[in-house]
Write a protein that holds these residues in place. Structure first.
Motif, mmCIF file in Angstrom:
data_model
loop_
_atom_site.group_PDB
_atom_site.id
_atom_site.type_symbol
_atom_site.label_atom_id
_atom_site.label_comp_id
_atom_site.label_asym_id
_atom_site.label_seq_id
_atom_site.Cartn_x
_atom_site.Cartn_y
_atom_site.Cartn_z
ATOM 1 N N THR A 132 0.899 -1.301 0.220
ATOM 2 C CA THR A 132 0.227 -0.094 -0.106
ATOM 3 C C THR A 132 1.019 1.350 -0.068
ATOM 4 O OG1 THR A 132 -1.917 -1.125 1.026
ATOM 5 C CG2 THR A 132 -2.018 1.212 0.981
ATOM 6 N N THR A 133 1.868 1.370 0.774
ATOM 7 C CA THR A 133 3.059 2.595 0.995
ATOM 8 C C THR A 133 3.717 2.789 -0.747
ATOM 9 O OG1 THR A 133 3.444 2.252 3.290
ATOM 10 C CG2 THR A 133 4.676 3.538 2.255
ATOM 11 N N SER A 134 3.674 1.492 -0.724
ATOM 12 C CA SER A 134 4.527 1.733 -2.232
ATOM 13 C C SER A 134 3.505 2.220 -3.888
ATOM 14 C CB SER A 134 4.765 -0.186 -3.071
ATOM 15 O OG SER A 134 6.027 -0.408 -1.723
ATOM 16 N N ARG A 135 2.185 1.496 -3.500
ATOM 17 C CA ARG A 135 0.743 2.427 -4.065
ATOM 18 C C ARG A 135 0.771 3.651 -4.202
ATOM 19 N NH1 ARG A 135 -1.919 -2.828 -6.804
ATOM 20 N NH2 ARG A 135 -0.657 -4.048 -7.510
ATOM 21 N N VAL A 136 0.850 3.787 -2.869
ATOM 22 C CA VAL A 136 0.544 5.525 -2.335
ATOM 23 C C VAL A 136 1.551 5.980 -3.848
ATOM 24 C CG1 VAL A 136 -0.099 7.407 -0.880
ATOM 25 C CG2 VAL A 136 -0.953 5.238 -0.413
ATOM 26 N N ALA A 146 10.100 3.928 -15.462
ATOM 27 C CA ALA A 146 10.161 2.837 -14.704
ATOM 28 C C ALA A 146 10.211 3.219 -12.920
ATOM 29 C CB ALA A 146 11.394 2.923 -14.446
ATOM 30 N N ALA A 147 10.531 4.072 -12.142
ATOM 31 C CA ALA A 147 10.575 4.010 -10.626
ATOM 32 C C ALA A 147 8.688 4.213 -10.742
ATOM 33 C CB ALA A 147 10.932 5.447 -10.321
ATOM 34 N N VAL A 148 7.777 5.049 -11.364
ATOM 35 C CA VAL A 148 6.415 4.437 -10.269
ATOM 36 C C VAL A 148 6.023 3.149 -11.034
ATOM 37 C CG1 VAL A 148 4.060 5.143 -11.633
ATOM 38 C CG2 VAL A 148 5.590 6.964 -11.755
ATOM 39 N N CYS A 149 6.423 2.271 -11.858
ATOM 40 C CA CYS A 149 6.262 0.790 -12.397
ATOM 41 C C CYS A 149 6.762 0.138 -11.016
ATOM 42 C CB CYS A 149 6.857 -0.014 -13.929
ATOM 43 S SG CYS A 149 5.522 0.798 -14.802
ATOM 44 N N ALA A 150 7.346 0.241 -10.791
ATOM 45 C CA ALA A 150 8.504 -0.675 -10.010
ATOM 46 C C ALA A 150 7.772 -0.305 -8.190
ATOM 47 C CB ALA A 150 9.751 -0.123 -9.972
ATOM 48 N N LEU A 151 7.300 0.910 -8.112
ATOM 49 C CA LEU A 151 6.749 0.870 -7.224
ATOM 50 C C LEU A 151 5.118 0.932 -6.477
ATOM 51 C CD1 LEU A 151 7.393 4.649 -6.249
ATOM 52 C CD2 LEU A 151 8.188 3.282 -5.105
ATOM 53 N N TRP A 152 4.809 -0.172 -8.251
ATOM 54 C CA TRP A 152 3.387 -0.085 -7.850
ATOM 55 C C TRP A 152 3.000 -1.724 -8.624
ATOM 56 C CZ3 TRP A 152 -1.122 2.183 -7.553
ATOM 57 C CH2 TRP A 152 -2.029 1.342 -7.930
ATOM 58 N N THR A 153 4.414 -2.163 -9.346
ATOM 59 C CA THR A 153 3.817 -3.731 -9.110
ATOM 60 C C THR A 153 5.499 -4.355 -7.868
ATOM 61 O OG1 THR A 153 5.565 -3.524 -11.315
ATOM 62 C CG2 THR A 153 3.433 -3.576 -11.638
#
Length: 226
Positions: free
Chosen positions: A31-35, A74-81
């Motif tokens: 949850t923290t990563s996706r926020v 890439a950072a957004v993708c990595a945080l989400w997935t």
């Protein structure tokens, strides 16, 4: 105008350190990563849209083709997935190439609070924060596979961008000419500085991979949270 090593640059560096500490004490959950990912998109997407409006549009500057732009994606993708490939790109690009903006900024635009200032630093700081959070917060460690993936993707990007730069008379990635007042000044004229930079990057990325490969480390496996 923004002045490297001036007051606003010092404030940016201070903000970077403070937020980094906060990220490392946050609970490293999905949850923290996706926020975190959503906040990055919410902050940066309006700026990117603004650069593509007719009043600002310039094919040589407006497209999100700089390596720092791709590093943020890439950072957004990595945080989400928590994707190993996206995390590798974020780690290697974010903590070496993107970090150069904090040490030797090529930005020479308007100072705070101009949107260009906020966009430039937002892209670079968010990428570095994501790399730090994913590596030492979540605990996703680099390995040689991620190292090779990043080398291949970076080389492919460089070849494509050099051709694109030639077609539209641009300089994305500073591949066709050096920026003013950067560390690349130490590496000689074009194209020598590209070869020197490539050799240094390849070596540096290997060096920042090795410490995580002891028998006590788990390559690309979350150490904290889910």
């Amino acid at each position: 105008m923004f002045q490297p090593y001036g007051l606003s640059h010092g404030i940016v560096a201070t903000v970077f350190v403070v937020v980094t500490v906060l990220l490392l004490v946050l609970p490293a959950t999905q949850t923290t990563s996706r926020v975190f990912a959503l906040l990055v998109v919410a902050v940066q997407l309006p700026f990117q849209i603004h650069t593509m409006l007719p009043a600002q549009w310039d094919v040589a500057y407006s497209l999100p083709l700089q390596l720092c732009d791709l590093a943020l994606i890439a950072a957004v993708c990595a945080l989400w997935t928590h994707s190993p490939a996206a995390t590798a790109l974020t780690y290697y690009w974010g903590l070496t190439l993107t970090a150069q903006a904090l040490l030797t900024p090529a930005y020479r635009g308007p100072d705070f609070p101009d949107w260009q200032f906020l966009m430039f630093w937002g892209i670079h700081l968010c990428t570095m924060w994501a790399a730090i959070y994913l590596t030492w917060g979540v605990g996703i460690r680099p390995d040689w596979h991620g190292y090779r993936v990043t080398l291949v993707v970076t080389a492919a990007w460089a070849v494509i961008m050099m051709m694109f730069n030639g077609l539209v008379d641009a300089n994305y990635g500073f591949l066709n000419a050096k920026p003013v007042g950067s560390v690349l000044d130490l590496f000689g004229p074009w194209p020598l500085y590209l070869l020197v930079a490539a050799a240094l990057i390849t070596t540096l990325w290997a060096l920042i991979t090795t410490p995580f490969l002891s028998r006590h480390s788990r390559a690309y496996g979350p150490q904290r949270g889910r």
